[in-house]
Scaffold this motif. Structure first.
Motif, PDB file in Angstrom:
ATOM      1  N   LEU A 231     -28.983  -4.218 -31.132  1.00  0.00           N
ATOM      2  CA  LEU A 231     -30.385  -4.442 -31.496  1.00  0.00           C
ATOM      3  C   LEU A 231     -30.488  -5.532 -32.559  1.00  0.00           C
ATOM      4  O   LEU A 231     -29.571  -5.716 -33.369  1.00  0.00           O
ATOM      5  CB  LEU A 231     -31.000  -3.140 -32.012  1.00  0.00           C
ATOM      6  CG  LEU A 231     -30.963  -1.966 -31.024  1.00  0.00           C
ATOM      7  CD1 LEU A 231     -31.421  -0.690 -31.707  1.00  0.00           C
ATOM      8  CD2 LEU A 231     -31.813  -2.253 -29.798  1.00  0.00           C
ATOM      9  N   PRO A 232     -31.600  -6.245 -32.617  1.00  0.00           N
ATOM     10  CA  PRO A 232     -31.761  -7.355 -33.575  1.00  0.00           C
ATOM     11  C   PRO A 232     -32.138  -6.871 -34.974  1.00  0.00           C
ATOM     12  O   PRO A 232     -33.128  -7.298 -35.554  1.00  0.00           O
ATOM     13  CB  PRO A 232     -32.889  -8.177 -32.945  1.00  0.00           C
ATOM     14  CG  PRO A 232     -33.727  -7.163 -32.242  1.00  0.00           C
ATOM     15  CD  PRO A 232     -32.768  -6.123 -31.715  1.00  0.00           C
ATOM     16  N   LEU A 515     -14.865  -7.146 -27.489  1.00  0.00           N
ATOM     17  CA  LEU A 515     -14.668  -7.204 -28.931  1.00  0.00           C
ATOM     18  C   LEU A 515     -15.404  -8.405 -29.521  1.00  0.00           C
ATOM     19  O   LEU A 515     -16.069  -8.307 -30.557  1.00  0.00           O
ATOM     20  CB  LEU A 515     -13.164  -7.322 -29.204  1.00  0.00           C
ATOM     21  CG  LEU A 515     -12.616  -6.797 -30.523  1.00  0.00           C
ATOM     22  CD1 LEU A 515     -12.861  -5.309 -30.655  1.00  0.00           C
ATOM     23  CD2 LEU A 515     -11.123  -7.091 -30.593  1.00  0.00           C
ATOM     24  N   ALA A 516     -15.297  -9.542 -28.850  1.00  0.00           N
ATOM     25  CA  ALA A 516     -15.970 -10.760 -29.320  1.00  0.00           C
ATOM     26  C   ALA A 516     -17.487 -10.588 -29.317  1.00  0.00           C
ATOM     27  O   ALA A 516     -18.173 -10.966 -30.280  1.00  0.00           O
ATOM     28  CB  ALA A 516     -15.575 -11.945 -28.431  1.00  0.00           C
ATOM     29  N   HIS A 517     -18.040 -10.012 -28.238  1.00  0.00           N
ATOM     30  CA  HIS A 517     -19.488  -9.772 -28.165  1.00  0.00           C
ATOM     31  C   HIS A 517     -19.953  -8.880 -29.320  1.00  0.00           C
ATOM     32  O   HIS A 517     -20.966  -9.152 -29.973  1.00  0.00           O
ATOM     33  CB  HIS A 517     -19.850  -9.119 -26.823  1.00  0.00           C
ATOM     34  CG  HIS A 517     -19.972 -10.100 -25.698  1.00  0.00           C
ATOM     35  ND1 HIS A 517     -18.886 -10.557 -24.997  1.00  0.00           N
ATOM     36  CD2 HIS A 517     -21.061 -10.703 -25.149  1.00  0.00           C
ATOM     37  CE1 HIS A 517     -19.298 -11.408 -24.056  1.00  0.00           C
ATOM     38  NE2 HIS A 517     -20.605 -11.515 -24.132  1.00  0.00           N
ATOM     39  N   GLU A 526     -26.586 -13.656 -31.479  1.00  0.00           N
ATOM     40  CA  GLU A 526     -26.631 -13.277 -30.072  1.00  0.00           C
ATOM     41  C   GLU A 526     -25.521 -14.018 -29.324  1.00  0.00           C
ATOM     42  O   GLU A 526     -25.444 -15.247 -29.382  1.00  0.00           O
ATOM     43  CB  GLU A 526     -27.998 -13.638 -29.475  1.00  0.00           C
ATOM     44  CG  GLU A 526     -28.214 -13.123 -28.064  1.00  0.00           C
ATOM     45  CD  GLU A 526     -28.244 -11.608 -27.980  1.00  0.00           C
ATOM     46  OE1 GLU A 526     -27.879 -11.081 -26.916  1.00  0.00           O
ATOM     47  OE2 GLU A 526     -28.610 -10.950 -28.987  1.00  0.00           O
ATOM     48  N   PRO A 527     -24.623 -13.276 -28.631  1.00  0.00           N
ATOM     49  CA  PRO A 527     -23.525 -13.932 -27.904  1.00  0.00           C
ATOM     50  C   PRO A 527     -24.045 -14.908 -26.856  1.00  0.00           C
ATOM     51  O   PRO A 527     -25.026 -14.623 -26.149  1.00  0.00           O
ATOM     52  CB  PRO A 527     -22.784 -12.755 -27.249  1.00  0.00           C
ATOM     53  CG  PRO A 527     -23.159 -11.562 -28.073  1.00  0.00           C
ATOM     54  CD  PRO A 527     -24.559 -11.816 -28.547  1.00  0.00           C
ATOM     55  N   ASN A 528     -23.389 -16.060 -26.784  1.00  0.00           N
ATOM     56  CA  ASN A 528     -23.700 -17.112 -25.810  1.00  0.00           C
ATOM     57  C   ASN A 528     -25.104 -17.697 -25.958  1.00  0.00           C
ATOM     58  O   ASN A 528     -25.583 -18.412 -25.086  1.00  0.00           O
ATOM     59  CB  ASN A 528     -23.486 -16.614 -24.379  1.00  0.00           C
ATOM     60  CG  ASN A 528     -22.018 -16.379 -24.080  1.00  0.00           C
ATOM     61  OD1 ASN A 528     -21.172 -17.174 -24.490  1.00  0.00           O
ATOM     62  ND2 ASN A 528     -21.721 -15.286 -23.404  1.00  0.00           N
ATOM     63  N   LYS A 529     -25.738 -17.343 -27.074  1.00  0.00           N
ATOM     64  CA  LYS A 529     -27.029 -17.962 -27.407  1.00  0.00           C
ATOM     65  C   LYS A 529     -26.905 -18.635 -28.767  1.00  0.00           C
ATOM     66  O   LYS A 529     -27.070 -19.848 -28.893  1.00  0.00           O
ATOM     67  CB  LYS A 529     -28.134 -16.910 -27.413  1.00  0.00           C
ATOM     68  CG  LYS A 529     -29.511 -17.498 -27.675  1.00  0.00           C
ATOM     69  CD  LYS A 529     -30.590 -16.403 -27.624  1.00  0.00           C
ATOM     70  CE  LYS A 529     -31.967 -16.959 -27.914  1.00  0.00           C
ATOM     71  NZ  LYS A 529     -33.016 -15.916 -27.918  1.00  0.00           N
ATOM     72  N   ASP A 530     -26.593 -17.827 -29.786  1.00  0.00           N
ATOM     73  CA  ASP A 530     -26.350 -18.388 -31.115  1.00  0.00           C
ATOM     74  C   ASP A 530     -24.884 -18.810 -31.264  1.00  0.00           C
ATOM     75  O   ASP A 530     -24.586 -19.853 -31.836  1.00  0.00           O
ATOM     76  CB  ASP A 530     -26.693 -17.360 -32.204  1.00  0.00           C
ATOM     77  CG  ASP A 530     -28.136 -16.891 -32.107  1.00  0.00           C
ATOM     78  OD1 ASP A 530     -29.010 -17.751 -31.926  1.00  0.00           O
ATOM     79  OD2 ASP A 530     -28.372 -15.676 -32.194  1.00  0.00           O
TER      80      ASP A 530
END
Length: 623
Positions: A231-232, A515-517, A526-530
């Motif tokens: 969640l953000p 783990l990375a996510h 946010e993964p693959n966004k930020d």
């Protein structure tokens, strides 16, 4: 006693002076049905000043003015009742024996009125302070508390009683107990179970979630942490049940959720009596004492009262750091720092002859898989012959026990590092056959947060803005925390007898990409966004999946539910010595000629096809 009075205390004294005077006057009015007889009215004006001063003096001596009334609660109310009671006992005795007394019932009425008025002013201070803070809605942090038990309730009180630049406003509790649903705790409602967290965060504009479940099972906390981490919002956690037992639940104990919380498992339970019996009053040597595992071994070993702890490492800065850390704790055991290289046989022999260590934890090793592929001779010298030097010294000087820290990469090794660690296991198994020393090895997987491990690398990459590099989307590994691994290592050391290889229960393997996510989300991105994740391909010597046992090893249970025993090697002592002599010869020739005599890993050799541990994996090291 310190008689200094600040401005706020002086104001409260003036207020209480008037309240006590008012209580005495009102008590007389009530006693005489609002028609005070003239003699008593004259007596009141004659005695009101000394009586109120007496009361204020008693209040001060009992500490009534040292409390922070913006945090007033039941404890403060009890102090008010006690202080007022003592004050009126003294007022009664003073008027009874030194001046003309008032009617006895007026003392009781005045006592009740004073408690009500003084207590009312204190709680009004708290109410006005909180109301004033609630008016600043533009700077509120809206907090959702997971767990409506003792810890959650105490966290709520802490949030209500502390004030920061961004004011915390608890908006509700989360709890799976249906009996608590829709109930209200200190003015805050239980909004629903854990499944409703995403919806509640959205509808109540939550800025922060605090997980306050220190006594809950680790897998339950892990599930909730995973829900929250997606969640953000900022996610924090209250770790450990000791805060509940001590009553020490405070904002300072709340910390951000770490990746270890998401990978958490049931707490390791160790047999303290068994461990203390083999470490107490002993001279303990830890090789690789400055490393991640070695330094944690040193910290935990000191809990069991060894007589001497020898810190051996080839890097002086690492030895210095752990020595300084332990010296600050004023431990009763002697701490001896030693800078030495385990590859130096004479130096190791001198250390054993000088200090006669009785318990050895051998953690010194080269462990980085791709790096050792490019530096094979160093891996062989350190991991194999360094281990041989320390193990033979332990046997020669009649140490009681020797424990080798091994790795899951020693199982069906595809790398130089894994092969050298497998041979190191065989070194201690073969040495145990001729020795009275209790030799054993402990095999486990990746350790979270250790030097060179994936978590510190990911954190640095995230701090740099990415990308986070993962070798393959299918890459999986077993993980443990450093303290958890070390506790099991020490426990296994109490169980070792004759060359056993203990295998630690590592739980379920984890995908590195997951783990990375999780780590990116915990960092607020946010993964693959930020922060982007890029796949670099498997590096030399790496496997997609790690194993803890070969098919032939099997496993045997022990009295500890998290520790198993792998089947010992069947290689003969003579065969092993021949293979070691051959390896030593190749190593010397390689170093002298500066030309590699090692052939490509697994080339023309059965080791890749036959996983039996009876085989010596020397050809894996050849190039």
């Amino acid at each position: 006693m310190d008689f200094k009075i600040n401005r706020w205390q002086f104001i409260l004294m003036i207020i209480d002076l008037h309240l006590v005077a008012l209580s005495l006057y009102a008590a007389l009015q009530l006693r005489f049905d609002f028609a005070i007889q003239q003699p008593y009215l004259a007596l009141y004006f004659q005695q009101v000043i000394p009586l109120t001063i007496l009361a204020i003096a008693i209040f001060y001596l009992l500490g009534l003015y040292r409390r922070l009334w913006q945090y007033a609660s039941i404890g403060e109310l009890a102090l008010i009742v006690f202080s007022v009671s003592i004050a009126y006992i003294h007022i009664y005795l003073y008027t009874r024996f030194f001046v003309q007394p008032f009617p006895r019932s007026s003392y009781i009425i005045a006592w009740i009125l004073s408690i009500a008025l003084i207590g009312g002013t204190r709680f009004a201070i708290r109410f006005l302070r909180r109301t004033n803070n609630n008016c600043h809605s533009e700077c509120e942090t809206r907090v959702l508390i997971v767990g409506a038990g003792c810890a959650g309730t105490m966290v709520l009180k802490e949030l209500q009683n502390h004030y920061y630049a961004r004011l915390p406003k608890p908006v509700g509790f989360i709890d799976d107990d249906k009996a608590k649903e829709r109930s209200i705790i200190h003015g805050v409602k239980v909004l629903g179970p854990r499944q409703d967290i995403p919806q509640i965060v959205e509808t109540h504009n939550v800025d922060e979630i605090i997980i306050a479940m220190p006594s809950a099972p680790k897998d339950e906390v892990r599930e909730i942490a995973r829900i929250c981490s997606k969640l953000p919002v900022k996610v924090s956690i209250l770790p450990g049940v000791y805060e509940i037992l001590s009553g020490d639940v405070s904002i300072s104990k709340i910390r951000p959720v770490e990746i270890e919380d998401l990978l958490g498992r049931q707490e390791v339970k160790i047999n303290l009596t068994e461990i203390a019996s083999y470490l107490k009053k002993e001279t303990v040597l830890v090789t690789g004492a400055g490393g991640s595992i070695g330094s944690e071994l040193c910290r935990q070993i000191t809990r069991f009262q060894p007589d001497t702890l020898i810190l051996l490492d080839h890097t002086e800065n690492s030895v210095y750091d752990i020595e300084m850390e332990l010296q600050k704790r004023n431990l009763p055991c002697e701490i001896i720092p030693v800078v030495a290289d385990i590859r130096d046989r004479k130096r190791i022999d001198l250390i054993f002859s000088t200090y006669n260590p009785t318990v050895i934890f051998h953690a010194a090793a080269h462990k980085h898989v791709p790096l050792m592929e490019a530096n094979r001779t160093e891996a062989i010298k350190n991991n194999i012959f360094g281990t041989k030097n320390v193990a033979e010294a332990a046997h020669k000087y009649n140490a009681k026990s020797f424990l080798l820290i091994s790795t899951d990469k020693a199982v069906n090794p595809t790398s130089v590092m894994g092969a050298t660690k497998r041979i190191a296991e065989m070194v201690i198994q073969i040495t145990s056959r001729k020795s009275n020393t209790r030799f054993c090895a402990v095999r486990f997987g990746n350790v979270l947060g250790s030097r060179g491990s994936v978590i510190p690398l990911f954190r640095k990459q995230i701090e740099a803005g990415g990308p986070v590099t993962v070798t393959s989307p299918e890459m999986t590994r077993y993980f443990m925390t450093i303290p958890e691994a070390v506790q099991l290592v020490i426990q296994a050391g109490a169980m070792g007898e004759k060359g056993e290889i203990f295998v630690l229960d590592m739980g379920e393997p984890v995908k590195i990409t997951d783990l990375a996510h999780d780590l990116i989300r915990l960092s607020g991105f946010e993964p693959n966004k930020d922060i982007h994740i890029s796949y670099t391909g498997i590096r030399p010597g790496e496997k997609l999946y790690e194993e803890l046992l070969t098919n032939e090893e099997g496993n045997k249970t022990t009295k500890h539910t998290r520790i198993f025993i792998a089947k010992a090697t069947d290689m003969t002592t003579i065969g092993f010595r021949q293979e070691m002599a051959h390896l030593s010869k190749i190593l010397k020739e390689d170093l002298m000629s500066h030309n590699s005599h090692f052939t490509e890993i697994f080339q023309e050799k059965q080791w890749i096809k036959d996983t039996k541990v009876t085989h010596f994996p020397i050809k894996q090291l050849e190039r």
